[in-house]
Motif scaffolding. Structure first.
Motif, PDB file in Angstrom:
ATOM      1  N   ALA A 115       1.122  -1.116   0.171  1.00  0.00           N
ATOM      2  CA  ALA A 115       0.101   0.139   0.038  1.00  0.00           C
ATOM      3  C   ALA A 115       1.345   1.217  -0.092  1.00  0.00           C
ATOM      4  O   ALA A 115       2.002   1.564   0.680  1.00  0.00           O
ATOM      5  CB  ALA A 115      -1.161  -0.115   1.180  1.00  0.00           C
ATOM      6  N   HIS A 116       0.112   2.576  -0.577  1.00  0.00           N
ATOM      7  CA  HIS A 116       0.590   3.084  -0.668  1.00  0.00           C
ATOM      8  C   HIS A 116       0.213   4.426  -0.327  1.00  0.00           C
ATOM      9  O   HIS A 116      -0.961   4.873  -0.895  1.00  0.00           O
ATOM     10  CB  HIS A 116       1.082   3.868  -2.103  1.00  0.00           C
ATOM     11  CG  HIS A 116       3.117   3.430  -3.145  1.00  0.00           C
ATOM     12  ND1 HIS A 116       3.633   3.838  -3.776  1.00  0.00           N
ATOM     13  CD2 HIS A 116       3.894   2.510  -2.497  1.00  0.00           C
ATOM     14  CE1 HIS A 116       4.711   3.146  -3.949  1.00  0.00           C
ATOM     15  NE2 HIS A 116       4.738   2.314  -3.315  1.00  0.00           N
ATOM     16  N   THR A 117       0.437   4.707   0.348  1.00  0.00           N
ATOM     17  CA  THR A 117      -0.381   6.152   1.438  1.00  0.00           C
ATOM     18  C   THR A 117       0.032   7.065   1.067  1.00  0.00           C
ATOM     19  O   THR A 117      -0.652   8.319   1.653  1.00  0.00           O
ATOM     20  CB  THR A 117      -0.472   5.961   2.999  1.00  0.00           C
ATOM     21  OG1 THR A 117       0.572   5.832   3.560  1.00  0.00           O
ATOM     22  CG2 THR A 117      -1.379   4.228   2.623  1.00  0.00           C
ATOM     23  N   ARG A 118       1.447   7.529   1.190  1.00  0.00           N
ATOM     24  CA  ARG A 118       1.443   9.262   0.957  1.00  0.00           C
ATOM     25  C   ARG A 118       2.324   9.296  -0.751  1.00  0.00           C
ATOM     26  O   ARG A 118       2.620  10.545  -0.689  1.00  0.00           O
ATOM     27  CB  ARG A 118       3.195   9.193   1.673  1.00  0.00           C
ATOM     28  CG  ARG A 118       1.964   9.036   3.295  1.00  0.00           C
ATOM     29  CD  ARG A 118       3.752   9.432   4.353  1.00  0.00           C
ATOM     30  NE  ARG A 118       3.240   8.837   5.448  1.00  0.00           N
ATOM     31  CZ  ARG A 118       2.271   8.064   5.981  1.00  0.00           C
ATOM     32  NH1 ARG A 118       2.591   6.765   5.120  1.00  0.00           N
ATOM     33  NH2 ARG A 118       2.325   7.688   6.860  1.00  0.00           N
ATOM     34  N   SER A 119       1.789   7.987  -1.570  1.00  0.00           N
ATOM     35  CA  SER A 119       2.426   8.719  -3.016  1.00  0.00           C
ATOM     36  C   SER A 119       1.509   7.442  -4.369  1.00  0.00           C
ATOM     37  O   SER A 119       0.852   7.214  -3.397  1.00  0.00           O
ATOM     38  CB  SER A 119       3.797   7.909  -3.429  1.00  0.00           C
ATOM     39  OG  SER A 119       4.115   6.651  -3.051  1.00  0.00           O
ATOM     40  N   GLU A 120       1.565   8.284  -5.329  1.00  0.00           N
ATOM     41  CA  GLU A 120       0.952   7.698  -5.982  1.00  0.00           C
ATOM     42  C   GLU A 120       1.406   6.257  -6.227  1.00  0.00           C
ATOM     43  O   GLU A 120       1.724   5.462  -6.203  1.00  0.00           O
ATOM     44  CB  GLU A 120       1.050   9.043  -6.895  1.00  0.00           C
ATOM     45  CG  GLU A 120       0.208  10.179  -7.126  1.00  0.00           C
ATOM     46  CD  GLU A 120      -1.265   9.712  -6.857  1.00  0.00           C
ATOM     47  OE1 GLU A 120      -2.243   8.751  -7.113  1.00  0.00           O
ATOM     48  OE2 GLU A 120      -1.347  10.582  -5.845  1.00  0.00           O
ATOM     49  N   ILE A 144       0.504  -2.287  -6.559  1.00  0.00           N
ATOM     50  CA  ILE A 144       0.374  -0.933  -4.999  1.00  0.00           C
ATOM     51  C   ILE A 144      -1.369  -0.731  -5.093  1.00  0.00           C
ATOM     52  O   ILE A 144      -2.137  -0.621  -6.150  1.00  0.00           O
ATOM     53  CB  ILE A 144       1.293  -0.111  -6.545  1.00  0.00           C
ATOM     54  CG1 ILE A 144       3.098  -0.362  -6.500  1.00  0.00           C
ATOM     55  CG2 ILE A 144       1.563   1.249  -5.160  1.00  0.00           C
ATOM     56  CD1 ILE A 144       3.676  -0.708  -4.818  1.00  0.00           C
ATOM     57  N   VAL A 145      -1.007  -0.227  -4.092  1.00  0.00           N
ATOM     58  CA  VAL A 145      -2.095  -0.318  -3.651  1.00  0.00           C
ATOM     59  C   VAL A 145      -2.524   1.256  -2.656  1.00  0.00           C
ATOM     60  O   VAL A 145      -1.875   1.413  -2.429  1.00  0.00           O
ATOM     61  CB  VAL A 145      -3.332  -1.677  -3.017  1.00  0.00           C
ATOM     62  CG1 VAL A 145      -4.504  -0.770  -2.616  1.00  0.00           C
ATOM     63  CG2 VAL A 145      -3.162  -2.517  -3.443  1.00  0.00           C
ATOM     64  N   ARG A 146      -3.733   2.060  -3.602  1.00  0.00           N
ATOM     65  CA  ARG A 146      -3.477   3.443  -2.939  1.00  0.00           C
ATOM     66  C   ARG A 146      -4.844   3.740  -2.795  1.00  0.00           C
ATOM     67  O   ARG A 146      -5.947   4.232  -3.444  1.00  0.00           O
ATOM     68  CB  ARG A 146      -3.107   4.075  -4.113  1.00  0.00           C
ATOM     69  CG  ARG A 146      -3.055   6.007  -3.555  1.00  0.00           C
ATOM     70  CD  ARG A 146      -2.329   5.966  -2.371  1.00  0.00           C
ATOM     71  NE  ARG A 146      -2.182   7.987  -2.866  1.00  0.00           N
ATOM     72  CZ  ARG A 146      -2.248   8.355  -1.640  1.00  0.00           C
ATOM     73  NH1 ARG A 146      -3.069   7.717  -0.477  1.00  0.00           N
ATOM     74  NH2 ARG A 146      -2.553   9.320  -1.531  1.00  0.00           N
ATOM     75  N   PRO A 147      -4.453   3.119  -1.219  1.00  0.00           N
ATOM     76  CA  PRO A 147      -5.753   3.595  -0.581  1.00  0.00           C
ATOM     77  C   PRO A 147      -6.541   5.490  -0.213  1.00  0.00           C
ATOM     78  O   PRO A 147      -5.103   5.859  -0.740  1.00  0.00           O
ATOM     79  CB  PRO A 147      -6.057   3.354   0.604  1.00  0.00           C
ATOM     80  CG  PRO A 147      -4.927   3.453   1.231  1.00  0.00           C
ATOM     81  CD  PRO A 147      -3.856   3.100  -0.208  1.00  0.00           C
ATOM     82  N   ALA A 148      -8.156   6.528  -0.280  1.00  0.00           N
ATOM     83  CA  ALA A 148      -7.744   7.426   0.068  1.00  0.00           C
ATOM     84  C   ALA A 148      -8.899   7.339   0.295  1.00  0.00           C
ATOM     85  O   ALA A 148      -9.695   6.946   0.797  1.00  0.00           O
ATOM     86  CB  ALA A 148      -7.905   8.365  -1.519  1.00  0.00           C
TER      87      ALA A 148
END
Length: 159
Positions: A115-120, A144-148
């Motif tokens: 998970a990338h929580t601070r980048s794309e 790569i997973v990007r939660p929002a």
């Protein structure tokens, strides 16, 4: 009818111009999404990043993701998913000992997720180093997973 086990539903991901295919159990990606979102909400301003091993099978130009297991991280370097030496040793052990788990019978590590929580959605230098070190087969994949907070979780496969 009790005792019936249904086959998981698989979806397919492909990249334009490539013959490589990734098939994944929808339940696996949903579980990974939930873990990533949970981590995102644990700490203010970006949360805690999570990661794991993807298990399944590989045949010709297709990787099929059927299961996953978390990678332990003691977060010695902060909330980013950057493994300590101790974490890396545990990961190496997990990559060698997964065959003892009945659910993973006839599967192998087909890749990893983070998970990338601070980048794309991208492979950072640290991601590439991790990928090449622990998942060196040319057919193994990265996710790569990007939660929002106020939108859908997005993800991208890398191969």
């Amino acid at each position: 009818m009790t005792g019936m086990v249904s086959e998981p539903k698989f979806s397919t991901w492909t990249a334009s111009g490539h013959s490589f295919r990734i098939e994944y159990a929808a339940t696996v990606l949903d579980e990974i999404r939930m873990i990533a979102v949970e981590g995102y909400h644990q700490v203010p301003h970006g949360g805690v990043e999570t990661g794991g091993i993807l298990f399944g099978a590989q045949e010709k130009n297709t990787v099929r993701i059927k299961a996953w297991r978390p990678i332990a991280c003691e977060y010695a370097k902060g909330p980013s998913f950057l493994l300590s030496e101790k974490d890396e040793a545990k990961l190496a052990d997990a990559l060698n000992a997964y065959g003892g788990e009945a659910e993973l019978a006839r599967m192998e590590p087909v890749g990893w997720y983070r998970a990338h929580t601070r980048s794309e959605i991208l492979l950072s230098d640290a991601d590439l180093e991790f990928y090449n070190r622990f998942f060196p087969q040319v057919w193994q994949v990265g996710l790569i997973v990007r939660p929002a907070s106020f939108g859908p979780t997005r993800a991208g496969f890398f191969f």
